[in-house]
Design a protein around this motif. Sequence first.
Motif, PDB file in Angstrom:
ATOM      1  N   ARG A 101     -17.396 -26.783 -16.979  1.00 26.85           N
ATOM      2  CA  ARG A 101     -17.691 -27.993 -16.204  1.00 26.85           C
ATOM      3  C   ARG A 101     -17.133 -29.231 -16.916  1.00 26.85           C
ATOM      4  O   ARG A 101     -16.494 -30.095 -16.277  1.00 26.85           O
ATOM      5  CB  ARG A 101     -19.205 -28.140 -16.021  1.00 26.85           C
ATOM      6  N   ILE A 102     -17.365 -29.321 -18.240  1.00 24.77           N
ATOM      7  CA  ILE A 102     -16.854 -30.458 -19.021  1.00 24.77           C
ATOM      8  C   ILE A 102     -15.328 -30.509 -18.961  1.00 24.77           C
ATOM      9  O   ILE A 102     -14.724 -31.575 -18.785  1.00 24.77           O
ATOM     10  CB  ILE A 102     -17.341 -30.356 -20.483  1.00 24.77           C
ATOM     11  N   MET A 103     -14.715 -29.347 -19.083  1.00 21.75           N
ATOM     12  CA  MET A 103     -13.254 -29.302 -19.058  1.00 21.75           C
ATOM     13  C   MET A 103     -12.714 -29.717 -17.690  1.00 21.75           C
ATOM     14  O   MET A 103     -11.691 -30.419 -17.594  1.00 21.75           O
ATOM     15  CB  MET A 103     -12.779 -27.900 -19.412  1.00 21.75           C
ATOM     16  N   ASN A 104     -13.372 -29.304 -16.634  1.00 20.28           N
ATOM     17  CA  ASN A 104     -12.953 -29.704 -15.292  1.00 20.28           C
ATOM     18  C   ASN A 104     -13.028 -31.220 -15.130  1.00 20.28           C
ATOM     19  O   ASN A 104     -12.115 -31.848 -14.578  1.00 20.28           O
ATOM     20  CB  ASN A 104     -13.840 -29.032 -14.238  1.00 20.28           C
ATOM     21  N   GLU A 105     -14.142 -31.800 -15.608  1.00 20.18           N
ATOM     22  CA  GLU A 105     -14.321 -33.255 -15.473  1.00 20.18           C
ATOM     23  C   GLU A 105     -13.256 -34.020 -16.265  1.00 20.18           C
ATOM     24  O   GLU A 105     -12.659 -34.975 -15.764  1.00 20.18           O
ATOM     25  CB  GLU A 105     -15.716 -33.646 -15.954  1.00 20.18           C
ATOM     26  N   ASP A 106     -12.996 -33.591 -17.502  1.00 20.66           N
ATOM     27  CA  ASP A 106     -12.051 -34.318 -18.343  1.00 20.66           C
ATOM     28  C   ASP A 106     -10.602 -34.077 -17.925  1.00 20.66           C
ATOM     29  O   ASP A 106      -9.743 -34.962 -18.054  1.00 20.66           O
ATOM     30  CB  ASP A 106     -12.250 -33.940 -19.809  1.00 20.66           C
ATOM     31  N   VAL A 136      -7.562 -36.756 -16.855  1.00 22.07           N
ATOM     32  CA  VAL A 136      -6.213 -36.752 -17.418  1.00 22.07           C
ATOM     33  C   VAL A 136      -5.152 -36.561 -16.336  1.00 22.07           C
ATOM     34  O   VAL A 136      -4.154 -37.285 -16.281  1.00 22.07           O
ATOM     35  CB  VAL A 136      -6.088 -35.655 -18.496  1.00 22.07           C
ATOM     36  N   PHE A 137      -5.359 -35.560 -15.462  1.00 24.75           N
ATOM     37  CA  PHE A 137      -4.318 -35.211 -14.494  1.00 24.75           C
ATOM     38  C   PHE A 137      -4.377 -36.048 -13.212  1.00 24.75           C
ATOM     39  O   PHE A 137      -3.344 -36.279 -12.581  1.00 24.75           O
ATOM     40  CB  PHE A 137      -4.428 -33.725 -14.136  1.00 24.75           C
ATOM     41  N   LEU A 138      -5.567 -36.462 -12.822  1.00 25.56           N
ATOM     42  CA  LEU A 138      -5.688 -37.194 -11.573  1.00 25.56           C
ATOM     43  C   LEU A 138      -5.882 -38.690 -11.788  1.00 25.56           C
ATOM     44  O   LEU A 138      -5.850 -39.463 -10.835  1.00 25.56           O
ATOM     45  CB  LEU A 138      -6.868 -36.642 -10.752  1.00 25.56           C
ATOM     46  N   GLY A 139      -6.101 -39.108 -13.035  1.00 23.34           N
ATOM     47  CA  GLY A 139      -6.255 -40.522 -13.348  1.00 23.34           C
ATOM     48  C   GLY A 139      -4.955 -41.128 -13.833  1.00 23.34           C
ATOM     49  O   GLY A 139      -3.870 -40.558 -13.665  1.00 23.34           O
ATOM     50  N   ASP A 140      -5.047 -42.258 -14.466  1.00 26.88           N
ATOM     51  CA  ASP A 140      -3.863 -42.976 -14.963  1.00 26.88           C
ATOM     52  C   ASP A 140      -3.794 -42.947 -16.480  1.00 26.88           C
ATOM     53  O   ASP A 140      -3.425 -43.919 -17.121  1.00 26.88           O
ATOM     54  CB  ASP A 140      -3.878 -44.428 -14.470  1.00 26.88           C
ATOM     55  N   ILE A 141      -4.179 -41.827 -17.080  1.00 24.74           N
ATOM     56  CA  ILE A 141      -4.208 -41.713 -18.534  1.00 24.74           C
ATOM     57  C   ILE A 141      -2.884 -41.130 -19.022  1.00 24.74           C
ATOM     58  O   ILE A 141      -2.391 -40.134 -18.491  1.00 24.74           O
ATOM     59  CB  ILE A 141      -5.370 -40.797 -18.983  1.00 24.74           C
ATOM     60  N   ASP A 142      -2.306 -41.735 -20.020  1.00 21.78           N
ATOM     61  CA  ASP A 142      -1.070 -41.233 -20.613  1.00 21.78           C
ATOM     62  C   ASP A 142      -1.400 -40.353 -21.814  1.00 21.78           C
ATOM     63  O   ASP A 142      -2.236 -40.680 -22.637  1.00 21.78           O
ATOM     64  CB  ASP A 142      -0.175 -42.390 -21.064  1.00 21.78           C
ATOM     65  N   MET A 143      -0.728 -39.233 -21.921  1.00 27.75           N
ATOM     66  CA  MET A 143      -0.870 -38.339 -23.061  1.00 27.75           C
ATOM     67  C   MET A 143       0.107 -38.771 -24.150  1.00 27.75           C
ATOM     68  O   MET A 143       1.116 -39.413 -23.849  1.00 27.75           O
ATOM     69  CB  MET A 143      -0.588 -36.912 -22.623  1.00 27.75           C
ATOM     70  N   GLU A 199      -2.575 -39.524 -26.020  1.00 26.85           N
ATOM     71  CA  GLU A 199      -3.849 -40.187 -26.318  1.00 26.85           C
ATOM     72  C   GLU A 199      -4.843 -39.944 -25.193  1.00 26.85           C
ATOM     73  O   GLU A 199      -4.525 -40.076 -24.024  1.00 26.85           O
ATOM     74  CB  GLU A 199      -3.624 -41.687 -26.497  1.00 26.85           C
ATOM     75  N   LEU A 200      -6.066 -39.586 -25.591  1.00 30.64           N
ATOM     76  CA  LEU A 200      -7.142 -39.385 -24.629  1.00 30.64           C
ATOM     77  C   LEU A 200      -8.181 -40.477 -24.806  1.00 30.64           C
ATOM     78  O   LEU A 200      -8.395 -40.962 -25.912  1.00 30.64           O
ATOM     79  CB  LEU A 200      -7.813 -38.018 -24.845  1.00 30.64           C
ATOM     80  N   PRO A 201      -8.824 -40.881 -23.746  1.00 30.58           N
ATOM     81  CA  PRO A 201      -9.874 -41.889 -23.890  1.00 30.58           C
ATOM     82  C   PRO A 201     -11.052 -41.344 -24.674  1.00 30.58           C
ATOM     83  O   PRO A 201     -11.211 -40.133 -24.828  1.00 30.58           O
ATOM     84  CB  PRO A 201     -10.267 -42.187 -22.442  1.00 30.58           C
ATOM     85  N   GLU A 202     -11.888 -42.236 -25.171  1.00 31.12           N
ATOM     86  CA  GLU A 202     -13.006 -41.828 -26.022  1.00 31.12           C
ATOM     87  C   GLU A 202     -14.020 -40.961 -25.279  1.00 31.12           C
ATOM     88  O   GLU A 202     -14.743 -40.187 -25.891  1.00 31.12           O
ATOM     89  CB  GLU A 202     -13.701 -43.071 -26.595  1.00 31.12           C
ATOM     90  N   ASN A 203     -14.071 -41.095 -23.955  1.00 30.78           N
ATOM     91  CA  ASN A 203     -15.083 -40.356 -23.209  1.00 30.78           C
ATOM     92  C   ASN A 203     -14.594 -38.975 -22.755  1.00 30.78           C
ATOM     93  O   ASN A 203     -15.230 -38.325 -21.953  1.00 30.78           O
ATOM     94  CB  ASN A 203     -15.554 -41.155 -21.993  1.00 30.78           C
ATOM     95  N   THR A 204     -13.429 -38.534 -23.248  1.00 31.57           N
ATOM     96  CA  THR A 204     -13.010 -37.161 -22.985  1.00 31.57           C
ATOM     97  C   THR A 204     -13.431 -36.280 -24.154  1.00 31.57           C
ATOM     98  O   THR A 204     -13.470 -36.712 -25.291  1.00 31.57           O
ATOM     99  CB  THR A 204     -11.489 -37.063 -22.786  1.00 31.57           C
ATOM    100  N   ARG A 205     -13.744 -35.012 -23.858  1.00 32.06           N
ATOM    101  CA  ARG A 205     -14.321 -34.119 -24.868  1.00 32.06           C
ATOM    102  C   ARG A 205     -13.460 -32.882 -25.107  1.00 32.06           C
ATOM    103  O   ARG A 205     -13.914 -31.905 -25.689  1.00 32.06           O
ATOM    104  CB  ARG A 205     -15.713 -33.677 -24.394  1.00 32.06           C
ATOM    105  N   ILE A 206     -12.211 -32.904 -24.654  1.00 27.54           N
ATOM    106  CA  ILE A 206     -11.376 -31.705 -24.734  1.00 27.54           C
ATOM    107  C   ILE A 206     -10.104 -31.992 -25.514  1.00 27.54           C
ATOM    108  O   ILE A 206      -9.757 -33.132 -25.777  1.00 27.54           O
ATOM    109  CB  ILE A 206     -11.012 -31.195 -23.329  1.00 27.54           C
TER     110      ILE A 206
END
Length: 258
Positions: free
Chosen positions: A205-210, A214-221, A223-230
């Motif tokens: 569940r956590i992995m699905n949320e994070d 990453v994939f559906l938001g505007d986050i660039d790899m 670097e992950l935001p602080e609220n991601t756990r994966i």
Amino acid sequence: MKNLYFRKVIRRDNMLLKFISDVLQLIEKPPRLLLSVFLRKDFGERNFNIVSASSLAFVLTLPFLGYLFMLIKSGATFGWLSMFNFFWLAFIIAFMFMSYRHHKTMGFSLTKYDFDKFSLKEGQYNLPWDKILLKVNIKDRLSPIIAEVVAEPILCFMIGFVLMIIPFTRGVGILIMISSVIYGLSYLGAYWRSRNSILDRNDERIMNEDMAKVFLGDIDMPELPENTRIKLPPIIPTKKKNKEGLYNQIVVEKRGVS
């Protein structure tokens, strides 16, 4: 939602513990059945049945029948019914008596079934373990684990130890002691598997949320935001269309229960 990346890459089994658990599952049924008929009541239909109990009783009778056959072949008289053989047979008779009582109480029928019942129910305790453990400050949520992994096996082990000391009940005592150890370990394994199953579902569940972030938001790899756990590899696509396509292949909708 089923996360293929989690199931194929992230999740790892402890192979040694898994091997021990698999071995226990292969051998646990007869010892648990042998003790459960004395320790519990109100079983589920698929947890206890008279056919399994009768088969176990027959297997336990085989050493006695083999010994009897050898004595008859050698021309021995009825002196073969020693105290050792008598108590071994008495234990088998007591086991079958209790098994028959459970069978009659369950009211088994080939054509009728109460579908509100859980067919794999492992039975209710004959002893009030919840009250006993509460007196020694064992919390309610822990009492089933302590009762099944510790209290019931120790009670049976102590009874088996006493019987082992007495020469003519030694066979029954050793049988009960071995069964009690396997009984406790089998429940420990069951709790270990159930805990891992819950943790797997939560981690997925956590992995699905994070992954959605990453994939559906505007986050660039990378670097992950602080609220991601994966932790993900640094080769994530940069184009939104490719991200969404990859996400839909990794996180798939479940069909049925897996």
